[in-house]
Design a protein around this motif. Structure first.
Motif, PDB file in Angstrom:
ATOM      1  N   VAL A 130       0.889  -0.960  -0.049  1.00  0.00           N
ATOM      2  CA  VAL A 130       0.092   0.005  -0.038  1.00  0.00           C
ATOM      3  C   VAL A 130       0.847   1.258   0.018  1.00  0.00           C
ATOM      4  CG1 VAL A 130      -1.776   1.211   1.437  1.00  0.00           C
ATOM      5  CG2 VAL A 130      -1.969  -1.171   1.117  1.00  0.00           C
ATOM      6  N   ILE A 142      -4.770  -6.860   4.144  1.00  0.00           N
ATOM      7  CA  ILE A 142      -5.751  -6.327   3.251  1.00  0.00           C
ATOM      8  C   ILE A 142      -6.604  -7.395   3.158  1.00  0.00           C
ATOM      9  CG2 ILE A 142      -6.351  -5.600   0.749  1.00  0.00           C
ATOM     10  CD1 ILE A 142      -3.396  -5.119   0.424  1.00  0.00           C
ATOM     11  N   THR A 175     -11.970   2.261   0.204  1.00  0.00           N
ATOM     12  CA  THR A 175     -11.348   1.618   1.290  1.00  0.00           C
ATOM     13  C   THR A 175     -11.502   2.500   2.493  1.00  0.00           C
ATOM     14  OG1 THR A 175      -9.306   0.554   2.031  1.00  0.00           O
ATOM     15  CG2 THR A 175      -9.130   2.618   0.904  1.00  0.00           C
ATOM     16  N   VAL A 198      -3.320   0.495  -3.808  1.00  0.00           N
ATOM     17  CA  VAL A 198      -3.485  -0.973  -3.257  1.00  0.00           C
ATOM     18  C   VAL A 198      -3.046  -1.990  -4.295  1.00  0.00           C
ATOM     19  CG1 VAL A 198      -4.810  -2.724  -1.668  1.00  0.00           C
ATOM     20  CG2 VAL A 198      -5.004  -0.224  -1.604  1.00  0.00           C
TER      21      VAL A 198
END
Length: 424
Positions: A130, A142, A175, A198
């Motif tokens: 990330v 994640i 996110t 990401v």
């Protein structure tokens, strides 16, 4: 020390106990090196038990806290659950999960529509890169979730919002990050609305999630959540290990909900009545039972190892007490001449031996308590010393003193008073 006859007084009389303790302290001062080795051996054994017991208690409390946060009625559907350690050499025989079909999103939807089911959360996870600007985090947890994930995993949204069912259905690049990522990527800045990468793809930060502090809740490591529909498209992860968290409604008990889920999955998979389930349903009680069994085994191993330290201390007890018997041979003869019984002599020397090991026990408990405090300070484990560990430590110390002090005490009690009085 008084030389008056003492056979009429109880062996447990406070004066007699104090006399034994005082004599043991005199032995410590007179034999500093041997006494230090004795105390150190016992202290090491006790401190190991105290520290490990505190850590294990903290781990169990963390697991219980996590389960409580997810709700007392939440249970889990998994592809496979061994209920303990599972050793595999790669063969089909020792890899029973290979016979278990993967769980699917369609099965999650099937469960969601069962009567009595309030909600179902889908989860898969992996680790990956990330980045934001010049800051690049190589390994971040994640997770791909369905929209109800916060209701199951606990914690709170400190800022922003969660992704919506519409964003989930569309596989949107949004996110929710946790506070640890925010500290690394946006120190002193508002993370909401920032665009991060990401797996090399841009995502918009829409929420800041703060997990409750726990050992296995990923609260102390960088973590972010994205829609599961997006996760399956962009993440590099091991397929086949999707899991569901299932929450019954308020009017449905856990056993009834499990029966409904089991029936729905067996019917969907075409299992006959004589066939076993090819999926696992895991309740909170089963998770606690598994962790308790594992930590019990681990604690038992640590107790066995700590016995080595106690044996070292025990050898020291024999050495010190044999020296004490030799140095006090004439004194023992005088006491016997004045009416002291073998039983009284034996008891006094056992009190002295137990006092030596109790000193080591106290030192060990102080060290173990300090170890628990260090564990609590540098890790998310809420370590605290359980009463059972303290009781075990005290019992082990006294027992060590009695067992290893028995021979010197027996030898002292068997001395012939006439020969003892002649001893120079």
């Amino acid at each position: 020390m008084s030389l008056r006859p003492t056979h009429r007084r109880s062996l447990l009389h406070p004066a007699r106990l104090i006399q034994g303790v005082t004599q043991a302290l005199d032995s410590v001062r007179a034999n500093k090196v041997r006494a230090t080795l004795t105390i150190l051996g016992v202290a090491i054994g006790v401190s190991v038990v105290i520290s490990i017991g505190a850590a294990i208690r903290g781990i169990n409390d963390s697991i219980l806290q996590i389960l409580q946060e997810s709700g007392p009625k939440t249970f889990y559907v998994q592809r496979f659950f061994s209920g303990g350690l599972n050793i595999s050499d790669g063969s089909d025989e020792l890899s029973p999960w290979r016979k278990m079909p993967w769980l699917t999103v369609q099965e999650a939807e099937l469960i969601r529509h069962q009567p009595g089911i309030k909600g179902v959360t889908v989860e898969e996870g992996t680790g990956g890169p990330v980045s934001y600007g010049d800051v690049d985090l190589k390994s971040v947890d994640i997770a791909g979730f369905s929209p109800s994930w916060i209701d199951v995993t606990g914690g709170v949204l400190q800022e922003g919002r969660n992704f919506t069912p519409a964003e989930y259905a569309a596989g949107a690049h949004v996110t929710v990050i946790n506070d640890k990522i925010a500290e690394s990527l946006f120190p002193g800045l508002d993370p909401i609305g920032k665009r991060i990468k990401v797996f090399g793809q841009e995502f918009t930060v829409i929420g800041l999630h703060v997990a409750a502090a726990s050992l296995f809740g990923n609260s102390t490591s960088p973590r972010l959540a994205i829609p599961h529909t997006t996760f399956t498209k962009i993440a590099d992860y091991q397929k086949g290990w999707m899991g569901f968290s299932v929450v019954p409604d308020d009017t449905t008990s856990v056993p009834v909900a499990i029966d409904q889920v089991t029936t729905a999955l067996r019917s969907s998979r075409g299992l006959r009545p004589n066939q076993d389930n090819n999926f696992a349903i895991v309740t909170q009680d089963k998770i606690l039972e598994t962790f308790n069994s594992l930590t019990t085994v681990f604690f038992s191993v640590m107790v066995a190892l700590s016995m080595v330290g106690l044996m070292v201390g025990g050898v020291g007890v024999i050495a010190i007490m044999m020296i004490s018997v030799t140095e006090r041979t004439r004194e023992i003869g005088v006491r016997k001449a004045l009416g002291a019984t073998r039983r009284e002599i034996l008891f006094q020397f056992l009190v002295e031996a137990s006092t030596l090991t109790l000193i080591g026990c106290i030192v060990g408990m102080i060290i173990g308590g300090g170890g628990a405090a260090i564990i609590r300070a540098i890790s998310p484990i809420p370590a605290h010393v359980p009463l059972l560990s303290v009781i075990w430590a005290l019992a082990a110390a006294i027992l060590t003193g009695v067992i290893f002090g028995m021979y010197p005490a027996w030898k002292a009690s068997r001395l012939d008073p006439v020969e003892a009085l002649r001893y120079e």
